[in-house]
Design a protein around this motif. Structure first.
Motif, PDB file in Angstrom:
ATOM      1  N   VAL A  33       0.997  -1.193   0.166  1.00 27.13           N
ATOM      2  CA  VAL A  33       0.008   0.090  -0.096  1.00 27.13           C
ATOM      3  C   VAL A  33       1.113   1.154   0.022  1.00 27.13           C
ATOM      4  N   LEU A  34       0.963   1.950  -1.207  1.00 23.32           N
ATOM      5  CA  LEU A  34       1.900   2.985  -1.477  1.00 23.32           C
ATOM      6  C   LEU A  34       1.320   4.261  -1.178  1.00 23.32           C
ATOM      7  N   TYR A  35       1.326   5.039  -0.274  1.00 22.45           N
ATOM      8  CA  TYR A  35       0.614   6.167  -0.303  1.00 22.45           C
ATOM      9  C   TYR A  35       1.470   7.377  -0.268  1.00 22.45           C
ATOM     10  N   PHE A  36       1.220   8.444  -1.256  1.00 22.56           N
ATOM     11  CA  PHE A  36       1.937   9.711  -1.355  1.00 22.56           C
ATOM     12  C   PHE A  36       1.062  10.696  -0.653  1.00 22.56           C
ATOM     13  N   TYR A  37       1.826  11.544   0.000  1.00 26.64           N
ATOM     14  CA  TYR A  37       1.360  12.572   0.872  1.00 26.64           C
ATOM     15  C   TYR A  37       2.114  14.019   0.940  1.00 26.64           C
ATOM     16  N   PRO A  38       1.493  15.096   0.843  1.00 23.78           N
ATOM     17  CA  PRO A  38       2.142  16.153   0.770  1.00 23.78           C
ATOM     18  C   PRO A  38       3.488  16.573   1.692  1.00 23.78           C
ATOM     19  N   LYS A  39       3.116  16.509   3.101  1.00 26.58           N
ATOM     20  CA  LYS A  39       4.104  16.904   4.065  1.00 26.58           C
ATOM     21  C   LYS A  39       3.834  16.342   5.238  1.00 26.58           C
ATOM     22  N   LYS A  60      -0.635  -6.110   7.909  1.00 27.59           N
ATOM     23  CA  LYS A  60       0.238  -6.837   8.285  1.00 27.59           C
ATOM     24  C   LYS A  60      -0.196  -8.340   8.153  1.00 27.59           C
ATOM     25  N   GLU A  61      -1.334  -8.591   8.767  1.00 28.70           N
ATOM     26  CA  GLU A  61      -2.184  -9.932   8.788  1.00 28.70           C
ATOM     27  C   GLU A  61      -2.471 -10.349   7.384  1.00 28.70           C
ATOM     28  N   LEU A  62      -2.779  -9.428   6.537  1.00 20.03           N
ATOM     29  CA  LEU A  62      -2.929  -9.507   5.069  1.00 20.03           C
ATOM     30  C   LEU A  62      -1.989  -9.793   4.271  1.00 20.03           C
ATOM     31  N   ASP A  63      -0.755  -9.708   4.766  1.00 20.43           N
ATOM     32  CA  ASP A  63       0.727  -9.639   4.026  1.00 20.43           C
ATOM     33  C   ASP A  63       0.904  -8.665   3.220  1.00 20.43           C
ATOM     34  N   ALA A  64       0.573  -7.345   3.939  1.00 23.87           N
ATOM     35  CA  ALA A  64       0.652  -6.235   3.215  1.00 23.87           C
ATOM     36  C   ALA A  64       1.527  -5.203   3.966  1.00 23.87           C
ATOM     37  N   ALA A 150      -9.641  -3.057   0.012  1.00 26.72           N
ATOM     38  CA  ALA A 150      -9.081  -3.453  -1.399  1.00 26.72           C
ATOM     39  C   ALA A 150      -8.068  -4.630  -1.133  1.00 26.72           C
ATOM     40  N   VAL A 151      -7.266  -4.380   0.032  1.00 25.77           N
ATOM     41  CA  VAL A 151      -6.189  -5.632   0.279  1.00 25.77           C
ATOM     42  C   VAL A 151      -7.099  -6.735   0.470  1.00 25.77           C
ATOM     43  N   LYS A 152      -8.109  -6.943   1.261  1.00 25.00           N
ATOM     44  CA  LYS A 152      -8.763  -7.983   1.696  1.00 25.00           C
ATOM     45  C   LYS A 152      -9.435  -8.706   0.513  1.00 25.00           C
ATOM     46  N   GLU A 153      -9.935  -7.866  -0.376  1.00 29.23           N
ATOM     47  CA  GLU A 153     -10.480  -8.317  -1.728  1.00 29.23           C
ATOM     48  C   GLU A 153      -9.368  -8.895  -2.624  1.00 29.23           C
ATOM     49  N   ALA A 154      -8.411  -8.529  -2.660  1.00 25.88           N
ATOM     50  CA  ALA A 154      -7.212  -8.770  -3.571  1.00 25.88           C
ATOM     51  C   ALA A 154      -6.787 -10.140  -2.908  1.00 25.88           C
ATOM     52  N   SER A 155      -6.344 -10.027  -1.469  1.00 27.30           N
ATOM     53  CA  SER A 155      -6.056 -11.363  -1.072  1.00 27.30           C
ATOM     54  C   SER A 155      -6.823 -12.646  -1.156  1.00 27.30           C
TER      55      SER A 155
END
Length: 157
Positions: A33-39, A60-64, A150-155
């Motif tokens: 889960v790559l999140y971009f944030y301003p500052k 972490k439990e979802l291997d993310a 979304a991670v739950k659905e992907a996994s």
């Protein structure tokens, strides 16, 4: 070229914690889960970081793994992590290489001034390093819950 859903993500090396050089390929075999944030230290960014912190174990439990990216320097990231007890990696993108690859380095306007900065965005990368979902122009409220779902659905696939 901007990475698109279904494509492999670029393998740009950035500075992470403790002078460690990090590439997204280092996390192959895990969801990212790559999140971009301003500052660092700003109200919206602090709320978002703390929301990810509070859900860290569920990811972490979802291997993310959760990775935050901003143009702030390593010293500022370390202070931000320490102040808010953030258990995940923050990357320094001071040259905007990763931000530009994900097309989140944008012209922004605030109080009549124009400047370049990060457009708050999150990306889900699968275990093979492909982009599977994106959230652009993120509103902080409830965003982390959406990312976790979304991670739950992907996994589950």
């Amino acid at each position: 070229m901007t990475v698109e859903i279904g494509q492999k993500v670029p393998d740009i090396e950035l500075l992470g914690d403790h002078d460690e050089r990090v590439k997204l390929s280092d996390f192959k075999g895990k969801y990212v889960v790559l999140y971009f944030y301003p500052k660092d230290m700003t109200p919206g960014c602090t709320t978002e970081a703390c929301d990810f912190r509070d859900s860290h174990e569920s990811f972490k439990e979802l291997d993310a793994v959760i990775i935050g990216v901003s143009p702030d320097d390593q010293g500022r990231h370390e202070k931000f992590k320490e102040k808010h007890d953030l258990p995940f990696l923050l990357l320094v993108d001071d040259e905007h290489k990763l931000s530009e690859a994900f097309d989140v380095w944008k012209l922004k306007k605030n109080f009549g001034k124009e400047y370049m900065g990060i457009e708050r965005s999150t990306f889900l990368i699968d275990k093979e390093g492909q982009l599977v979902k994106e959230w652009r122009k993120v509103k902080v409220k409830d965003h982390v819950a959406d990312a976790l779902q979304a991670v739950k659905e992907a996994s589950a696939e």
